[in-house]
Design an enzyme around this catalytic site. Structure first.
Site, PDB file in Angstrom:
ATOM      1  N   ARG A 180       0.599  -1.182   0.006  1.00 20.80           N
ATOM      2  CA  ARG A 180      -0.013   0.048   0.075  1.00 20.80           C
ATOM      3  C   ARG A 180       0.946   1.232  -0.048  1.00 20.80           C
ATOM      4  O   ARG A 180       0.563   2.085  -0.596  1.00 20.80           O
ATOM      5  CB  ARG A 180      -0.772   0.003   1.190  1.00 20.80           C
ATOM      6  CG  ARG A 180      -1.978  -1.146   1.292  1.00 20.80           C
ATOM      7  CD  ARG A 180      -3.050  -0.842   2.480  1.00 20.80           C
ATOM      8  NE  ARG A 180      -3.797   0.242   2.251  1.00 20.80           N
ATOM      9  CZ  ARG A 180      -4.462   0.535   3.347  1.00 20.80           C
ATOM     10  NH1 ARG A 180      -4.631  -0.009   4.548  1.00 20.80           N
ATOM     11  NH2 ARG A 180      -5.198   1.460   3.053  1.00 20.80           N
ATOM     12  N   CYS A 235      -1.547   6.099   9.027  1.00 15.48           N
ATOM     13  CA  CYS A 235      -1.997   4.950   8.556  1.00 15.48           C
ATOM     14  C   CYS A 235      -2.969   5.110   7.438  1.00 15.48           C
ATOM     15  O   CYS A 235      -2.735   6.340   6.928  1.00 15.48           O
ATOM     16  CB  CYS A 235      -2.011   3.850   9.607  1.00 15.48           C
ATOM     17  SG  CYS A 235      -3.634   4.546  10.366  1.00 15.48           S
TER      18      CYS A 235
END
Length: 275
Positions: A180, A235
């Site tokens: 990611r 995050c």
């Protein structure tokens, strides 16, 4: 003070009036599962905090997928559970570490002085054969006073300024999986990649089977980061950044902040750059 409490430390404190145990179990995609698990059984005296109903606010155009809760409403929740500014708070989840850590960071932001995560979570507690209960908890209402600790909170504006100026005294840490971070795949957010300048430190690497690693191991994990610099952790939505926040503090880093909107907030502004 350590942000981590072992189950052996908590056990003799169960009967103390000065402690409140906070059950933060949750499952993404199954939002009612955590409360159902709490109703089934929990640590005696524990009260329940829901990630999306209590520890997060209403999702809007900006702010990310788990924005800050309305602090007045959250204050009322603390007071309804008999929590004061002097109450010792111990939070646990199923053993993932992220949901309880979110609670710990949030209370640290509110200025609470004594809040810890239960190492290993409920899974470790039950595996040890420690007491469990099915009864709901009822406490006399109290007064709680919020004294915001801005030193642990990184605003969108602060992160935006970082990307524009790239100062040498700040390190931006992305807590997501490498794929990611690199933009190879993105299963949740509408754009792939990371905030420019960020380094990748996967949050699960600070844990070992739900337990936080020892201080020396945490220091090794972050050995390439200058401990004198300000560390901004993010995050996808401000939840899994929280174990990294605790791990950095345990490793001796003094200036650690969470960008609570995180990547999902960053990409909500169309003109923001992505690496």
């Amino acid at each position: 003070m350590s942000y981590i409490m072992g189950k052996e430390e908590l056990l003799p404190l169960l009967t103390s009036n000065d402690i409140r145990i906070c059950d933060c179990r949750f499952r993404l995609g199954t939002p009612d599962a955590g409360k159902s698990e709490y109703d089934q059984d929990h640590i005696p005296g524990a009260v329940y905090f829901d990630l999306e109903k209590d520890l997060s606010g209403i999702v809007g155009e900006h702010g990310g997928r788990h924005p800050l809760p309305d602090l007045t409403t959250f204050k009322g929740k603390l007071e309804a559970y008999g929590i004061t500014n002097d109450t010792v708070l111990v939070a646990y989840d199923g053993g993932e570490g992220s949901y309880a850590s979110r609670f710990v960071w949030l209370l640290s932001y509110l200025g609470h002085r004594n809040v810890q995560v239960l190492d290993g979570g409920y899974a470790a507690w039950k595996d040890a054969g420690y007491p469990i209960d099915t009864a709901g908890a009822d406490y006399p209402a109290t007064d709680y006073h919020i004294e915001l600790n801005e030193s642990v909170f990184a605003s969108y504006e602060k992160v935006k300024e970082y990307t524009l100026k790239n100062p040498d005294d700040i390190v931006l840490v992305d807590s997501r999986e490498s794929k990611r971070y690199q933009g190879i795949e993105e299963p949740i957010d509408k754009k792939a990649g990371h905030i420019p300048g960020a380094v990748n430190k996967l949050w699960t690497k600070v844990l070992d089977n739900g337990h936080f690693k020892k201080k020396e191991e945490l220091q090794e994990n972050f050995s390439d980061i200058d401990r004198d610099k300000e560390i901004i952790v993010y995050c996808g939505s401000g939840v899994t950044a929280s174990p990294n926040y605790i791990a950095l503090k345990e490793a001796g880093f003094k200036h650690v902040l969470i960008y609570i909107g995180s990547y999902s907030d960053w990409i909500s502004y169309d003109d923001n750059p992505i690496e």
